[in-house]
Design an enzyme around this catalytic site. Sequence first.
Site, PDB file in Angstrom:
ATOM      1  CB  ILE A  85      -0.958   0.001   1.224  1.00 43.32           C
ATOM      2  CG1 ILE A  85      -2.117   0.971   1.017  1.00 43.32           C
ATOM      3  CG2 ILE A  85      -0.195   0.293   2.514  1.00 43.32           C
ATOM      4  CD1 ILE A  85      -3.241   0.807   2.046  1.00 43.32           C
ATOM      5  CB  CYS A  86       1.801   3.965  -1.689  1.00 43.92           C
ATOM      6  SG  CYS A  86       0.825   4.200  -3.187  1.00 43.92           S
ATOM      7  CD  GLN A  87      -1.793   9.202   1.491  1.00 40.19           C
ATOM      8  OE1 GLN A  87      -0.984   8.886   2.350  1.00 40.19           O
ATOM      9  NE2 GLN A  87      -3.071   9.370   1.764  1.00 40.19           N
ATOM     10  N   GLY A  89      -1.815   4.504  -4.486  1.00 36.48           N
ATOM     11  CA  GLY A  89      -1.771   3.279  -5.281  1.00 36.48           C
ATOM     12  C   GLY A  89      -0.710   3.296  -6.370  1.00 36.48           C
ATOM     13  CG  MET A 114      -2.420   4.793   3.395  1.00 37.68           C
ATOM     14  SD  MET A 114      -3.073   3.604   4.584  1.00 37.68           S
ATOM     15  CE  MET A 114      -3.493   4.688   5.947  1.00 37.68           C
TER      16      MET A 114
END
Length: 118
Positions: A85-87, A89, A114
Amino acid sequence: MLINVILIAVIVLFFVWKLMPVEGVHNISAAELKERIHQKGTQFIDVRTPGEYRGNHIRQFKNIPLFDLSKKMDALSKDKEVIVICQSGMRSMKASKILKKAGFQSVVNVKGGMNAWY
């Protein structure tokens, strides 16, 4: 004129290629992640910067920033599923590609990151 058209076509193809999913990388939604968050034997990796991670993160996710991933992926098991996961995608998709090319068997990207979690 023809050179401009060719240049534009190359740029468009580059961006389309960058956005295409990698074979073997699965994408899940934030809702699907909520169903799988307590799965045993799964490695949860957050590839955001340490500052982003400290500001807000999902407890099960370990922070390995994208810029450190190549150096730290030896600490991960290639045989266990990895959910990334990141902020938004985008970085997690890049990380997923790196992991898949490094031989990880099961790599999952969280679409929307996120931003979609909340």
